[in-house]
Design a protein around this motif. Structure first.
Motif, PDB file in Angstrom:
ATOM      1  N   ILE A 165       3.669   0.489 -10.293  1.00  0.00           N
ATOM      2  CA  ILE A 165       3.984  -1.017  -9.570  1.00  0.00           C
ATOM      3  C   ILE A 165       4.208  -1.503  -7.564  1.00  0.00           C
ATOM      4  O   ILE A 165       3.687  -2.579  -7.961  1.00  0.00           O
ATOM      5  N   ILE A 166       3.952   0.045  -7.044  1.00  0.00           N
ATOM      6  CA  ILE A 166       3.858  -0.735  -5.484  1.00  0.00           C
ATOM      7  C   ILE A 166       2.122  -0.641  -5.384  1.00  0.00           C
ATOM      8  O   ILE A 166       1.548  -1.771  -4.298  1.00  0.00           O
ATOM      9  N   LEU A 167       1.407  -0.291  -6.039  1.00  0.00           N
ATOM     10  CA  LEU A 167       0.150  -0.245  -6.205  1.00  0.00           C
ATOM     11  C   LEU A 167      -0.282  -2.658  -6.924  1.00  0.00           C
ATOM     12  O   LEU A 167      -1.175  -2.355  -6.215  1.00  0.00           O
ATOM     13  N   TYR A 168       0.005  -2.264  -7.718  1.00  0.00           N
ATOM     14  CA  TYR A 168      -0.605  -3.749  -8.282  1.00  0.00           C
ATOM     15  C   TYR A 168       0.900  -4.881  -7.618  1.00  0.00           C
ATOM     16  O   TYR A 168      -0.272  -6.326  -6.666  1.00  0.00           O
ATOM     17  N   GLU A 169       1.876  -4.660  -6.759  1.00  0.00           N
ATOM     18  CA  GLU A 169       2.340  -5.447  -5.582  1.00  0.00           C
ATOM     19  C   GLU A 169       1.519  -5.947  -4.657  1.00  0.00           C
ATOM     20  O   GLU A 169       1.796  -6.770  -3.766  1.00  0.00           O
ATOM     21  N   ALA A 170       0.735  -4.200  -3.692  1.00  0.00           N
ATOM     22  CA  ALA A 170       0.119  -4.855  -3.248  1.00  0.00           C
ATOM     23  C   ALA A 170      -0.765  -5.779  -3.136  1.00  0.00           C
ATOM     24  O   ALA A 170      -1.119  -5.922  -2.322  1.00  0.00           O
ATOM     25  N   ALA A 171      -1.890  -4.997  -4.130  1.00  0.00           N
ATOM     26  CA  ALA A 171      -2.442  -6.384  -4.886  1.00  0.00           C
ATOM     27  C   ALA A 171      -2.164  -7.556  -4.323  1.00  0.00           C
ATOM     28  O   ALA A 171      -3.323  -8.317  -4.137  1.00  0.00           O
ATOM     29  N   ILE A 172      -1.495  -8.281  -5.322  1.00  0.00           N
ATOM     30  CA  ILE A 172      -0.254  -8.778  -5.231  1.00  0.00           C
ATOM     31  C   ILE A 172      -0.128  -9.366  -3.653  1.00  0.00           C
ATOM     32  O   ILE A 172      -1.479 -11.188  -3.470  1.00  0.00           O
ATOM     33  N   GLY A 173      -0.040  -9.319  -3.015  1.00  0.00           N
ATOM     34  CA  GLY A 173       0.186  -9.461  -1.741  1.00  0.00           C
ATOM     35  C   GLY A 173      -0.483  -9.367  -1.141  1.00  0.00           C
ATOM     36  O   GLY A 173      -0.731 -10.572  -0.377  1.00  0.00           O
ATOM     37  N   LEU A 174      -2.003  -8.703  -0.767  1.00  0.00           N
ATOM     38  CA  LEU A 174      -3.292  -8.999   0.237  1.00  0.00           C
ATOM     39  C   LEU A 174      -3.882 -10.140  -0.532  1.00  0.00           C
ATOM     40  O   LEU A 174      -4.359 -11.076   0.157  1.00  0.00           O
ATOM     41  N   GLY A 175      -4.098 -10.247  -2.148  1.00  0.00           N
ATOM     42  CA  GLY A 175      -4.785 -11.757  -2.371  1.00  0.00           C
ATOM     43  C   GLY A 175      -3.953 -12.501  -2.599  1.00  0.00           C
ATOM     44  O   GLY A 175      -4.952 -13.329  -1.745  1.00  0.00           O
ATOM     45  N   ILE A 176      -2.330 -13.315  -2.212  1.00  0.00           N
ATOM     46  CA  ILE A 176      -1.475 -14.011  -1.840  1.00  0.00           C
ATOM     47  C   ILE A 176      -1.884 -14.401   0.268  1.00  0.00           C
ATOM     48  O   ILE A 176      -1.866 -15.142  -0.070  1.00  0.00           O
ATOM     49  N   SER A 177      -1.795 -12.897   0.757  1.00  0.00           N
ATOM     50  CA  SER A 177      -1.474 -13.223   1.756  1.00  0.00           C
ATOM     51  C   SER A 177      -3.056 -13.419   2.128  1.00  0.00           C
ATOM     52  O   SER A 177      -3.650 -14.556   3.238  1.00  0.00           O
ATOM     53  N   VAL A 178      -4.465 -13.385   2.072  1.00  0.00           N
ATOM     54  CA  VAL A 178      -5.529 -13.194   1.885  1.00  0.00           C
ATOM     55  C   VAL A 178      -6.628 -14.915   1.550  1.00  0.00           C
ATOM     56  O   VAL A 178      -7.674 -15.494   2.262  1.00  0.00           O
ATOM     57  N   GLY A 179      -5.349 -15.203   0.257  1.00  0.00           N
ATOM     58  CA  GLY A 179      -6.276 -16.500   0.209  1.00  0.00           C
ATOM     59  C   GLY A 179      -5.745 -17.885   0.766  1.00  0.00           C
ATOM     60  O   GLY A 179      -6.545 -18.585   1.213  1.00  0.00           O
ATOM     61  N   GLY A 196       1.654 -14.702   3.804  1.00  0.00           N
ATOM     62  CA  GLY A 196       1.652 -13.692   3.091  1.00  0.00           C
ATOM     63  C   GLY A 196       1.546 -12.688   3.435  1.00  0.00           C
ATOM     64  O   GLY A 196       1.691 -10.897   2.482  1.00  0.00           O
ATOM     65  N   VAL A 197       1.261 -11.376   4.736  1.00  0.00           N
ATOM     66  CA  VAL A 197       1.239 -10.975   5.121  1.00  0.00           C
ATOM     67  C   VAL A 197       2.732 -10.072   5.460  1.00  0.00           C
ATOM     68  O   VAL A 197       2.641  -8.836   4.345  1.00  0.00           O
ATOM     69  N   LEU A 198       3.930 -10.319   5.435  1.00  0.00           N
ATOM     70  CA  LEU A 198       4.860 -10.478   5.381  1.00  0.00           C
ATOM     71  C   LEU A 198       5.209  -9.523   3.887  1.00  0.00           C
ATOM     72  O   LEU A 198       6.100  -8.547   3.786  1.00  0.00           O
ATOM     73  N   LEU A 199       4.733 -10.634   3.031  1.00  0.00           N
ATOM     74  CA  LEU A 199       4.854 -10.373   1.649  1.00  0.00           C
ATOM     75  C   LEU A 199       4.649  -8.986   1.041  1.00  0.00           C
ATOM     76  O   LEU A 199       5.049  -8.599   0.776  1.00  0.00           O
ATOM     77  N   ALA A 200       3.325  -9.157   1.615  1.00  0.00           N
ATOM     78  CA  ALA A 200       2.545  -7.348   1.327  1.00  0.00           C
ATOM     79  C   ALA A 200       2.641  -5.762   1.503  1.00  0.00           C
ATOM     80  O   ALA A 200       3.234  -5.696   1.275  1.00  0.00           O
ATOM     81  N   VAL A 201       3.121  -6.363   3.257  1.00  0.00           N
ATOM     82  CA  VAL A 201       3.756  -5.459   4.045  1.00  0.00           C
ATOM     83  C   VAL A 201       5.165  -5.639   3.161  1.00  0.00           C
ATOM     84  O   VAL A 201       5.362  -3.845   3.067  1.00  0.00           O
ATOM     85  N   THR A 202       6.481  -6.331   2.743  1.00  0.00           N
ATOM     86  CA  THR A 202       7.237  -5.365   2.511  1.00  0.00           C
ATOM     87  C   THR A 202       7.680  -5.285   1.264  1.00  0.00           C
ATOM     88  O   THR A 202       8.886  -4.468   0.677  1.00  0.00           O
ATOM     89  N   SER A 203       6.823  -5.204   0.225  1.00  0.00           N
ATOM     90  CA  SER A 203       6.660  -4.966  -1.337  1.00  0.00           C
ATOM     91  C   SER A 203       6.499  -3.833  -0.942  1.00  0.00           C
ATOM     92  O   SER A 203       6.999  -3.253  -2.186  1.00  0.00           O
ATOM     93  N   THR A 207       9.012  -7.147  -6.006  1.00  0.00           N
ATOM     94  CA  THR A 207       8.967  -5.709  -5.844  1.00  0.00           C
ATOM     95  C   THR A 207       9.678  -5.185  -6.855  1.00  0.00           C
ATOM     96  O   THR A 207      10.280  -4.463  -7.883  1.00  0.00           O
ATOM     97  N   LEU A 208      11.225  -5.723  -6.093  1.00  0.00           N
ATOM     98  CA  LEU A 208      12.674  -5.297  -6.587  1.00  0.00           C
ATOM     99  C   LEU A 208      12.504  -5.452  -8.518  1.00  0.00           C
ATOM    100  O   LEU A 208      13.149  -4.591  -9.212  1.00  0.00           O
ATOM    101  N   ILE A 209      12.147  -6.875  -8.774  1.00  0.00           N
ATOM    102  CA  ILE A 209      12.613  -7.518  -9.606  1.00  0.00           C
ATOM    103  C   ILE A 209      11.569  -7.167 -10.637  1.00  0.00           C
ATOM    104  O   ILE A 209      11.865  -6.475 -12.118  1.00  0.00           O
ATOM    105  N   THR A 210       9.951  -6.767  -9.908  1.00  0.00           N
ATOM    106  CA  THR A 210       9.468  -5.817 -11.277  1.00  0.00           C
ATOM    107  C   THR A 210      10.095  -5.219 -11.383  1.00  0.00           C
ATOM    108  O   THR A 210       9.601  -4.576 -13.180  1.00  0.00           O
ATOM    109  N   THR A 211      10.193  -4.090 -10.688  1.00  0.00           N
ATOM    110  CA  THR A 211      10.350  -2.669 -10.897  1.00  0.00           C
ATOM    111  C   THR A 211      11.583  -2.785 -11.840  1.00  0.00           C
ATOM    112  O   THR A 211      12.287  -2.011 -12.838  1.00  0.00           O
ATOM    113  N   ALA A 212      12.546  -3.701 -11.783  1.00  0.00           N
ATOM    114  CA  ALA A 212      13.632  -3.539 -12.588  1.00  0.00           C
ATOM    115  C   ALA A 212      13.204  -3.982 -13.953  1.00  0.00           C
ATOM    116  O   ALA A 212      14.024  -3.007 -15.173  1.00  0.00           O
TER     117      ALA A 212
END
Length: 414
Positions: free
Chosen positions: A150-164, A271-278, A335-340
């Protein structure tokens, strides 16, 4: 790997174990495709004002670029399990990528706002196939626990959203069509990468003796109170999320004159903050305070942040600072809600993901258009205030049903 969500009694759902980077090539191929797919969310942000001006569209019409995208995703999430059970994970992922590339390219060639809105819906169709399957693929292919996947998945999402937003701003400064064509090209690269590196991880259901997925499966899954509560909470939370994403760029353009470059850099910070915190902060919050308490805190702060944006809509530093800081709150909560959700109900992962995502994207479909209309009906402050109210309503829904969710926290308490 088991096909049901069972929390491990030995470790926190978000506890790191071993090296996160030691993964099969197929995981990185899916992750790369996730980055490209999720660029589509933030990529449009910097060019919303340009699209509005060049295609002579109103704020509510421009916001329909998000509404059509999310509405199609919400409905299609209900049948992604059926499609995946017949095509397999690899086939479904590749089909989603092809559809995204085709509709992104057609969007770049369109000449009217309503044509573009319809084509964004087609983009959402491809994204629904990809998004619903990519989480399952990463969980199935990665080494280690579901939490680490899940952390890998959220990292990919965060990177995509931040670079977008950055790519959208750079290409959008040349033409609003640039980001659409850019995504099409990147998706072709993702297709080639995935086609050669991802194995056929499963046969279509039926050929292996397992029953094929049914259209009724996601609705049956929602009979589990915990999954239903998290889905409704995410639906309400997404009202605030997409109010920020779809409406805030129009405010920045109207009041402060930000162009595609400026909007791209602001949402890059978001997006960078979203990726790092997730990836880094959410696991720490979960271990220290528990999943539910951490979610309450993040959602409450996000709701209050939207209220602040509603009060000080014409104060530049408040709006810009709030957008960037919101990335940290959203990264943690995602990340919290996806894990839940992963640990919420004893149903197959694709089915739970489809049911949860259906409810989640309904909020994402209604919010952008609703925010634009509120600004037209009343004033530019109201959309942020209403978005904040919906986010706080999400806290209330989860809080009132907490007794049905305690197993999620117990899974992380050991």
């Amino acid at each position: 790997m088991s096909s049901t969500f069972k929390a491990s009694p030995a470790a926190s759902p978000l506890a790191p174990e071993g090296s996160l980077l030691k993964q099969p090539r197929a995981v990185w191929a899916v992750g790369f495709a996730c980055v490209i797919a999720f660029m589509g969310i933030g990529l449009v942000d910097p060019i919303l004002p340009a699209i509005a001006k060049q295609l002579e569209a109103s704020p509510s019409e421009v916001s329909l670029l998000f509404t059509s995208y999310n509405a199609v995703m919400a409905v299609m999430m209900l049948i992604t399990g059926v499609i995946q059970s017949r095509l397999g994970m690899k086939g479904t992922l590749l089909a989603g990528i092809v559809i995204i590339a085709a509709f992104a390219a057609l969007g770049g060639a369109s000449d009217g706002i309503w044509a573009l809105i319809g084509l964004r819906g087609g983009w959402g169709l491809g994204n629904s196939l990809f998004v619903a399957t990519s989480l399952t693929a990463i969980v199935s292919l990665s080494t280690g626990s579901v939490a680490r996947a899940i952390i890998l998945y959220e990292a990919a999402i965060g990177l995509g959203i931040s670079v977008g937003p950055l790519i959208g701003g750079e290409l959008g400064s040349i033409s609003w069509r640039g980001p659409f064509f850019g995504v099409a090209v990147l998706m072709v690269i993702a297709f080639i990468s995935l086609a050669f590196t991802m194995p056929k991880t499963n046969k279509p259901a039926g050929s292996s003796g397992r029953p094929k997925a049914s259209l009724a499966d996601p609705f049956r899954a929602l009979k589990h109170r915990s999954l239903l509560v998290f889905g409704l909470g995410a639906c309400l939370y997404n009202f605030g999320f997409f109010t920020l994403l779809a409406y805030a760029p129009l405010v920045l353009d109207h009041y402060f004159g930000y162009d595609a470059h400026g909007l791209g850099y602001i949402f890059l910070g978001w997006g960078v903050l979203l990726a790092v915190t997730s990836v880094f902060m959410a696991p720490m919050l979960q271990r220290k305070f528990g999943t539910l308490k951490s979610m309450y805190a993040m959602l409450t702060l996000f709701g209050l942040l939207l209220f602040a944006m509603g009060i000080w809509t014409t104060t530049e530093w408040v709006v810009v600072g709030a957008i960037v800081f919101a990335g940290a709150l959203l990264g943690n909560n995602n990340t919290l809600i996806t894990t839940a959700v992963m640990n919420a109900a004893p149903v197959e992962r694709p089915t739970a993901s489809a049911a949860y995502s259906f409810l989640r994207f309904i909020g994402g479909a209604i919010a952008p258009y609703f925010a634009g209309k509120l600004a037209e009906w009343y004033n530019p402050h109201v959309p942020f205030v209403v978005g904040g109210a919906f986010v706080l309503a999400a806290v209330l829904v989860i809080l009132l049903n907490q007794r049905h969710l305690l197993h999620v926290d117990k899974a992380g308490a050991h």
